[in-house]
Structures are given as structure tokens and as C-alpha cells.
Design a protein around this motif. Structure first.
Motif, PDB file in Angstrom:
ATOM      1  N   LEU A 192       7.497   8.374   6.755  1.00  0.00           N
ATOM      2  CA  LEU A 192       7.661   7.085   7.451  1.00  0.00           C
ATOM      3  C   LEU A 192       7.327   5.880   6.571  1.00  0.00           C
ATOM      4  CD1 LEU A 192       6.342   7.800  11.053  1.00  0.00           C
ATOM      5  CD2 LEU A 192       8.626   7.059  10.409  1.00  0.00           C
ATOM      6  N   GLY A 193       6.581   6.138   5.472  1.00  0.00           N
ATOM      7  CA  GLY A 193       6.115   5.032   4.611  1.00  0.00           C
ATOM      8  C   GLY A 193       7.239   4.080   4.214  1.00  0.00           C
ATOM      9  N   LEU A 194       8.314   4.602   3.640  1.00  0.00           N
ATOM     10  CA  LEU A 194       9.380   3.720   3.146  1.00  0.00           C
ATOM     11  C   LEU A 194      10.212   3.145   4.286  1.00  0.00           C
ATOM     12  CD1 LEU A 194      10.704   5.383  -0.146  1.00  0.00           C
ATOM     13  CD2 LEU A 194       9.361   3.302   0.121  1.00  0.00           C
ATOM     14  N   THR A 196       9.741  14.569   0.816  1.00  0.00           N
ATOM     15  CA  THR A 196       9.838  15.771  -0.021  1.00  0.00           C
ATOM     16  C   THR A 196       8.446  16.390  -0.149  1.00  0.00           C
ATOM     17  OG1 THR A 196       9.524  14.402  -1.966  1.00  0.00           O
ATOM     18  CG2 THR A 196      11.798  14.948  -1.391  1.00  0.00           C
ATOM     19  N   LYS A 197       7.499  15.785   0.604  1.00  0.00           N
ATOM     20  CA  LYS A 197       6.113  16.265   0.468  1.00  0.00           C
ATOM     21  C   LYS A 197       5.866  17.404   1.436  1.00  0.00           C
ATOM     22  CE  LYS A 197       4.841  11.777  -1.183  1.00  0.00           C
ATOM     23  NZ  LYS A 197       4.406  10.442  -0.853  1.00  0.00           N
ATOM     24  N   PRO A 198       4.924  18.287   1.062  1.00  0.00           N
ATOM     25  CA  PRO A 198       4.640  19.426   1.951  1.00  0.00           C
ATOM     26  C   PRO A 198       4.143  18.942   3.315  1.00  0.00           C
ATOM     27  CG  PRO A 198       3.438  19.602  -0.120  1.00  0.00           C
ATOM     28  CD  PRO A 198       4.064  18.261  -0.102  1.00  0.00           C
ATOM     29  N   ASN A 216       0.924   3.942  -2.909  1.00  0.00           N
ATOM     30  CA  ASN A 216       0.583   5.339  -2.585  1.00  0.00           C
ATOM     31  C   ASN A 216       1.671   6.290  -3.075  1.00  0.00           C
ATOM     32  OD1 ASN A 216      -1.851   4.916  -1.458  1.00  0.00           O
ATOM     33  ND2 ASN A 216      -1.108   4.772   0.656  1.00  0.00           N
ATOM     34  N   ASN A 217       2.932   5.906  -2.823  1.00  0.00           N
ATOM     35  CA  ASN A 217       4.046   6.756  -3.286  1.00  0.00           C
ATOM     36  C   ASN A 217       4.012   6.907  -4.806  1.00  0.00           C
ATOM     37  OD1 ASN A 217       5.011   7.168  -0.756  1.00  0.00           O
ATOM     38  ND2 ASN A 217       6.704   5.707  -0.901  1.00  0.00           N
ATOM     39  N   ALA A 218       3.776   5.759  -5.504  1.00  0.00           N
ATOM     40  CA  ALA A 218       3.723   5.796  -6.971  1.00  0.00           C
ATOM     41  C   ALA A 218       2.585   6.725  -7.403  1.00  0.00           C
ATOM     42  CB  ALA A 218       3.515   4.386  -7.509  1.00  0.00           C
ATOM     43  N   VAL A 268       0.861  -1.196   0.000  1.00  0.00           N
ATOM     44  CA  VAL A 268       0.000   0.000   0.000  1.00  0.00           C
ATOM     45  C   VAL A 268       0.898   1.248   0.000  1.00  0.00           C
ATOM     46  CG1 VAL A 268      -1.646   1.335   1.378  1.00  0.00           C
ATOM     47  CG2 VAL A 268      -1.990  -1.116   1.067  1.00  0.00           C
ATOM     48  N   ASN A 269       1.940   1.235   0.841  1.00  0.00           N
ATOM     49  CA  ASN A 269       2.870   2.382   0.892  1.00  0.00           C
ATOM     50  C   ASN A 269       3.487   2.647  -0.470  1.00  0.00           C
ATOM     51  OD1 ASN A 269       2.484   2.772   3.578  1.00  0.00           O
ATOM     52  ND2 ASN A 269       4.339   1.708   4.255  1.00  0.00           N
ATOM     53  N   LEU A 270       3.950   1.559  -1.130  1.00  0.00           N
ATOM     54  CA  LEU A 270       4.630   1.726  -2.426  1.00  0.00           C
ATOM     55  C   LEU A 270       3.657   2.245  -3.479  1.00  0.00           C
ATOM     56  CD1 LEU A 270       6.940  -1.433  -2.591  1.00  0.00           C
ATOM     57  CD2 LEU A 270       7.525   0.885  -1.932  1.00  0.00           C
TER      58      LEU A 270
END
Ligand SMILES: Nc1ncnc2c1ncn2[C@@H]1O[C@H](COP(=O)(O)OP(=O)(O)OP(=O)(O)O)[C@@H](O)[C@H]1O
Ligand SMILES: [Mg+2]
Length: 525
Positions: A468-470, A459-461, A408-410, A404-406
Motif C-alpha cells: 500500500l506504501g506507493l 514483492t515482499k514476503p 523505507n522502500n529504498a 517516509v514510504n519512499l
């Protein structure tokens, strides 16, 4: 004399003269035949002239005798007396010619003998020459054989060194006095991203990143004649840096001048990456411990805040300002608890189960949950699932969390560009289970690549990402005995570097699956 009968003597003279003519003619003819058969033979030539002169004398003399006898028989003694001086003159003339030929023959024989002598010397010289030629030929053959043997030895040794040069996994190259690269092995070209055809134009300045390091290289080579373990950075053709450990030997000319160098360079990039990964894992472990301690401490007061705010909400009107404020407290507290829960997951402090998990199923769940949202953002999902994918031993919840994290990042990476492609792929690699999550988003700048797994790196606002996701995903994968790697841009074998990001997760296949494999191979044996 009157008592001796004359007739037999006359007959004997006539017959003898005729026989003389025949024999003289025959001997001349025989000499003629011999000289014709061997025209070069000096003896036969002389014999021919001698027999000719003797034949002429014999015929002259015999004819004279015959005429004399016939004139005497015919009673013409007076006539004979008249012509006899002519016959005697002819005889003398021919006798002189025989003598002349004989004298000439004598001189001729002398000349012939001298010639024979010279010819004999020549023959000897010729024989000696032939013997010398045989000796020379033998010597030549031995020399040729030796040259062949030496050439073979040289070619074997050349082959050995060529193989060492071309098969070496390290970069090997030769430079000349003008600091030009004159030959380089395939590993070198691969390391630097150049083609062999371009070597003629390659200078040390093209491959060394820092000019200072070229100066060090040249100075140390001419001072010591060699360099051992010099750590330098080389510049790849695409601008990337390759860190190498370099050793070199100077090629010295007859007058002691440096004519060039032989260089071997070992790529340290992998070693450096491993060291960085090690440092990163240590950093992660210590951050994890701190995070776990802090999370435990914060979790209790957060629970109390949440409990009390919910209790208070029961006591106030839903449309009142106080209720709205309490709602904000409840929401923020819940968000804080999620962060704390993530921290605990990252530090492996949260509980964990172990069962055989099918990653194809996990990915199907993740797609089911995210498909709708991704579709709204114009993102197409492609799936390439291996049919016979082995299971892994793990916690399905945690593994689901990773993907889910990966995803979401994509999703976030493709959002700004109004859509894209997401590829989820599973396969078996070296007996392990591999999952690849690849997107066509904005990619990760090289300077961030080493930091993205760090806790709180984002790098997100503010408010959109905690970073913490990765790090949580990293913790979970390592807890499962696996690895997670990133590649950006994505290196495609056919199309080269493509924009986007690829996460590659490797997990060991489940113990049950391994046992089954062993049983099967045991049964086969
Ligand atoms: N697929 C991707 N494409 C581009 N950049 C990415 C991708 N995945 C991660 N990143 C970069 O790595 C950073 C860290 O990612 P991570 O998931 O750890 O945190 P985050 O997404 O910023 O926050 P959150 O904690 O909400 O996940 C991101 O901020 C982003 O810059
Ligand atoms: Mg994230």
C-alpha cells in the motif's frame, strides 16, 4: 645632218646615260629597301627583280653609249665599230632578262591574285567563324546562367527537404530493394539507440521486432505502393521495444519494380504510457472507492474488537496465557487498523489540512527519523537541497508520509546487498518543485514497473509489506495536484544506466509563492 651641231647631242647622250645609271640604281635601291622592310610582300619582291633587270639593262646601255661617245671623241671610230656588236649583244641580253622577269612577274601576279582570292575566302570564312564563335559564346553564357539558376533552385529544394528530413521529430528513413536502411534521420537513430556510422549495416530485420511485421510491410508496399498507419514494434539496440505508427511509400523503378521505400514512423511509447497512466488512474479511483467503503465498514468492528480485548486484559493476570492471547489480538487489530487507515488515506477519505509547506524541512524531518536505522544498514544519506526552494500548498503530515514510504522502500531495496547510497534532492523545474529520492538498491524489474503503484502490489514476503506504501503515496501526491514517476535503472546523463531506483515527485509551488512572483514581475514592469 652636217648642218646640225653634234656637241649638244653628244653631251645630252653622255649626261642622259649617266643620269640613267643613277636613276636605275636609285629605283633598284628603293625596291631593295621596300622588299627588306616587308620581306613577305610579293609586289616588293617582284619590283626588286624588275628594277634589278632594268638597272642592269640601263647600265649596259648607258655604259655602251658613254664608251661610244668617248671613242668617237678620241677618233677611235674603228675600235667602236669592232666592239659595238658586243655592246648591242649585252643590251639585248639584259633586255631579254627584263622581258623574262616581266613575263614571270605576270605569272607571279596571277598566282598572287589567286592566292589573294583564296586568302579573301579564308578571311570571310574566318570572319564567319568569329561571328559564330561570338554567338556560341553568348549561347554558352545563357546556358551557363540557366544551369546556375537550375542548380540554385535544386539546391534550395534539396536544402528544404534535407531540413524536413533532419529536423523531423519523427523517425524518417529510406530502405533499398535489399531491405537495407540506406539513410535515417537523427530522430530515428535516437529512437533506436544506434549511431549514424552503423547505418550501412542496418537491415529492416534489425529494427523490426517481429519478422511477421516485416512480411506485412513488404507485402503491402509491393501490393498497394504505400502503407498508412501500421502499428509495429521496433527493437531498440538495448533490447527495449519502441511502439510506432508507421507510414511508407514504395520507390518504384522505371520498369515498375519496387526499388525501396521512404518511411516515417511516429513514436507511440509516450502515448501508450499516457493511456496506461489514464487507465491506472481510473483503476486507482475505482479501487479507492471500494477500499474507502470497505475501510469504513471494517473500522467500526475493529475499534470494538480492540476496545473489548483491552477491557478483557484488565480482568486477567499479565502472566496468564489468556493475557498473551489478548495481547496478540490487540497487536493484530492495531495492524489491521493501520491498514485501514492507509486505505482511507489512499482513497482520500481521511481528513486533510492545507498550509504552505517547505519540502526541505519535511525531508529533514524524514532524515532525522530514519537516519539511525539507515546508518545501521550501512546506507549513506546524501542531501542536495535547493536553497531558494518555493513552498507547496499541502498537508505536511501526508507529505511526510510519502517520503517516509519512499525512504523505507529504498531502505528495503538496499538491505539485501548490505548497504548503499540514498540521495535526496530538491530543485525547481519549470516553475514546479521537484523532489528526487534515489537509491542504489536492486532496482525494479521492467515487468513490475507498470504495477508498483497498484494497491496491494508487493514483492515482499507476507507480513513484510502490504503493497500500500506507493499507492497511498500516489494518492497523496495526486491529491496535491502533483505527479510521481519512477525510473529504474537510473539513467545518468554521463554514466548511462545505473543500478537502483529513482522516484521523481513534482508538486506545484504554493499559491502565495506564485502571487509573490506575479507581484514582483508586476513591480518590475
Ligand atoms: N526503491 C525501490 N527499490 C526497489 N523496488 C521497489 C522500490 N520501491 C518500491 N519497490 C517495489 O514496489 C513494490 C510496491 O511498493 P509499496 O511501497 O507499494 O509496497 P511494499 O513496500 O511492498 O509494502 P508496504 O505497503 O509495506 O509499503 C515493492 O514491493 C517493491 O517490489
Ligand atoms: Mg513500501
Amino acid at each position: 645632218m652636217a648642218g646640225v651641231p653634234l656637241l649638244p647631242a653628244i653631251l645630252l647622250d653622255i649626261i642622259g646615260s649617266a643620269a640613267n645609271i643613277v636613276l636605275a640604281f636609285l629605283s633598284w635601291r628603293y625596291a631593295l629597301l621596300l622588299s627588306r622592310r616587308q620581306p613577305d610582300n610579293f609586289v616588293w619582291g617582284y619590283l626588286f627583280y624588275v628594277t634589278f633587270a632594268i638597272a642592269a639593262f640601263t647600265i649596259s646601255r648607258a655604259v655602251g653609249h658613254l664608251i661610244k661617245q668617248f671613242l668617237l671623241i678620241a677618233g677611235q671610230a674603228d675600235l667602236w665599230r669592232e666592239i659595238s656588236p658586243y655592246s648591242g649583244g649585252f643590251n639585248t641580253l639584259f633586255m631579254i632578262s627584263v622581258a623574262a622577269v616581266m613575263i614571270f612577274y605576270h605569272k607571279g601576279v596571277q598566282a598572287y591574285e589567286a592566292l589573294e582570292h583564296e586568302a579573301g575566302k579564308l578571311k570571310n570564312a574566318n570572319r564567319e567563324l568569329a561571328a559564330a564563335a561570338v554567338q556560341l559564346r553568348d549561347l554558352n553564357q545563357t546556358l551557363e546562367q540557366k544551369v546556375e539558376e537550375r542548380t540554385e533552385e535544386l539546391s534550395q529544394s534539396e536544402k528544404k527537404f534535407r531540413h524536413l528530413f533532419s529536423a523531423s521529430k519523427d523517425m524518417v528513413f529510406f530502405s533499398d530493394a535489399g531491405n537495407r536502411v540506406v539513410d535515417m534521420n537523427d530522430s530515428g537513430f535516437e529512437m533506436l539507440g544506434y549511431c549514424r556510422e552503423e547505418t550501412s549495416t542496418l537491415q529492416l530485420a534489425d529494427i523490426f521486432l517481429n519478422p511477421d511485421e516485416i512480411d506485412t510491410f513488404i507485402t503491402r508496399l509491393s501490393r498497394d505502393g504505400y502503407i498508412k498507419d501500421l502499428n509495429v514494434d521496433l527493437a531498440r539496440r538495448d533490447g527495449k521495444i519502441v511502439s510506432v505508427l508507421l507510414s511508407a511509400t514504395a520507390i518504384i523503378g522505371e520498369r515498375g519494380e519496387v526499388q525501396g521505400s521512404e518511411v516515417i514512423a511516429k513514436d507511440l511509447t509516450r502515448l501508450k504510457t499516457m493511456m496506461e497512466q489514464l487507465a491506472s488512474s481510473e483503476k486507482m479511483a475505482s479501487v479507492g472507492q471500494i477500499a474507502a467503503g470497505v475501510a469504513h465498514e471494517i473500522n467500526t468492528p475493529l475499534g470494538i474488537i480492540l476496545g473489548y480485548s483491552q477491557l478483557l486484559m484488565d480482568d486477567v493476570q499479565e502472566d496468564s496465557d489468556a493475557y498473551q492471547s489478548l495481547k496478540v489480538i490487540e497487536r493484530q487489530t492495531k495492524a489491521s487498523r493501520k491498514i485501514v487507515a492507509d486505505l482511507l488515506k489512499f482513497s482520500r477519505q481521511s481528513g486533510s489540512t492545507r498550509e504552505e509547506v517547505d519540502l526541505n524541512e519535511i525531508l529533514a524531518d524524514v532524515v532525522a527519523v530514519t537516519e539511525h536505522t539507515l546508518g545501521l544498514s550501512n546506507i549513506a544519506i546524501h542531501r542536495q537541497m535547493a536553497n531558494d526552494l518555493p513552498g507547496v500548498d499541502g498537508d505536511p503530515e501526508k507529505l511526510r508520509q510519502v517520503f517516509v514510504n519512499l525512504v523505507n522502500n529504498a531502505h528495503h531495496a538496499m538491505l539485501a546487498q548490505g548497504g548503499g547510497e540514498l540521495l535526496l534532492r530538491t530543485r525547481i523545474d519549470n516553475g514546479d518543485v521537484m523532489v528526487e529520492v534515489r537509491d542504489s538498491g536492486h532496482g525494479i524489474p521492467e515487468r513490475y514497473l507498470a504495477r508498483i503503484f497498484d494497491p496491494f502490489f508487493t514483492t515482499k514476503p507476507v507480513g513484510q509489506g502490504t503493497g500500500l506504501g506507493l499507492s497511498v503515496s500516489y494518492g497523496i501526491i495526486h491529491e496535491h495536484g502533483g505527479t510521481i514517476e519512477v525510473e529504474s535503472p537510473v539513467l545518468d546523463q554521463q554514466q548511462g544506466a545505473l543500478p537502483g531506483t529513482l522516484f521523481r515527485i513534482r508538486l506545484p509551488r504554493s499559491g502565495a509563492d506564485r502571487r509573490q512572483m506575479t507581484d514582483m514581475s508586476g513591480a518590475r514592469a
